[in-house]
Design a protein around this motif. Structure first.
Motif, PDB file in Angstrom:
ATOM      1  N   ASP A 221       8.837   5.154   0.177  1.00  0.00           N
ATOM      2  CA  ASP A 221       8.440   4.344   1.328  1.00  0.00           C
ATOM      3  C   ASP A 221       8.281   2.874   0.950  1.00  0.00           C
ATOM      4  N   GLY A 222       7.740   2.595  -0.239  1.00  0.00           N
ATOM      5  CA  GLY A 222       7.608   1.218  -0.708  1.00  0.00           C
ATOM      6  C   GLY A 222       8.958   0.570  -0.952  1.00  0.00           C
TER       7      GLY A 222
ATOM      8  N   GLU B 185       0.807  -1.217   0.000  1.00  0.00           N
ATOM      9  CA  GLU B 185       0.000   0.000   0.000  1.00  0.00           C
ATOM     10  C   GLU B 185       0.837   1.261   0.000  1.00  0.00           C
ATOM     11  N   GLN B 186       2.148   1.127   0.165  1.00  0.00           N
ATOM     12  CA  GLN B 186       3.020   2.294   0.211  1.00  0.00           C
ATOM     13  C   GLN B 186       3.383   2.748  -1.193  1.00  0.00           C
ATOM     14  N   GLN B 187       3.657   4.019  -1.319  1.00  0.00           N
ATOM     15  CA  GLN B 187       3.994   4.619  -2.609  1.00  0.00           C
ATOM     16  C   GLN B 187       5.436   5.117  -2.601  1.00  0.00           C
ATOM     17  N   GLY B 188       6.059   5.108  -3.775  1.00  0.00           N
ATOM     18  CA  GLY B 188       7.366   5.734  -3.963  1.00  0.00           C
ATOM     19  C   GLY B 188       8.449   5.201  -3.057  1.00  0.00           C
TER      20      GLY B 188
END
Length: 150
Positions: A8-9, A3-6
């Motif tokens: 953070d993922g 569910e994390q983007q950019g």
């Protein structure tokens, strides 16, 4: 992580990989799996032998033929191969075949006999004996134990 983007993922993925790499809870699914130990620094002689085995492991692999490719007598080739690969030529072929069998056991529903034949074994008893020597278990137990992982 899903569910994390950019960034953070990516950071979460790196944390997971780090945890896996540093974990002491390791269970190998293929103890004797084939690893290509031929590097760029190895001679053309070893590369041609490696190519010969890779192209013929499903059928008959002859020491005499490999020695001929290396322009050596069978006895000299055996010494040369052991010095360069840290294993006998026969052990190399067996490890490659059993490694391929492990992949086939997990990747499809072929019978054990079909897999044995596909990996160059002409008798099921010989395949079972070599499989047990290298993995510590029989093909049926191996498939049951590790098919749950995939």
């Amino acid at each position: 992580m899903l569910e994390q983007q950019g960034f953070d993922g990516v950071l979460s993925l790196l944390q997971i990989l780090n945890a896996l790499a540093s974990s002491e809870e390791v269970k190998y699914i293929n103890k004797a799996g084939y690893l290509n130990t031929i590097t760029d620094s190895d001679s053309e002689r070893m590369r041609s032998v490696h190519a010969y085995v890779m192209n013929n492991y499903k059928g008959t692999v002859l020491l005499k033929e490999a020695a001929s490719l290396a322009n050596l007598s069978p006895t000299s080739f055996s010494r040369y191969f052991k010095a360069h690969a840290n294993k006998t030529f026969s052990d190399f072929v067996t490890e490659l075949r059993i490694g391929q069998a492990c992949k086939l056991l997990l990747d499809n529903d072929f019978s054990i006999a079909q897999i044995a034949f596909e990996c160059g074994y002409r008798t099921l008893s010989h395949f079972n004996r070599k499989f047990r020597e290298l993995t510590g278990t029989n093909p049926i137990k191996y498939r049951k134990a590790y098919s749950q992982i995939r």
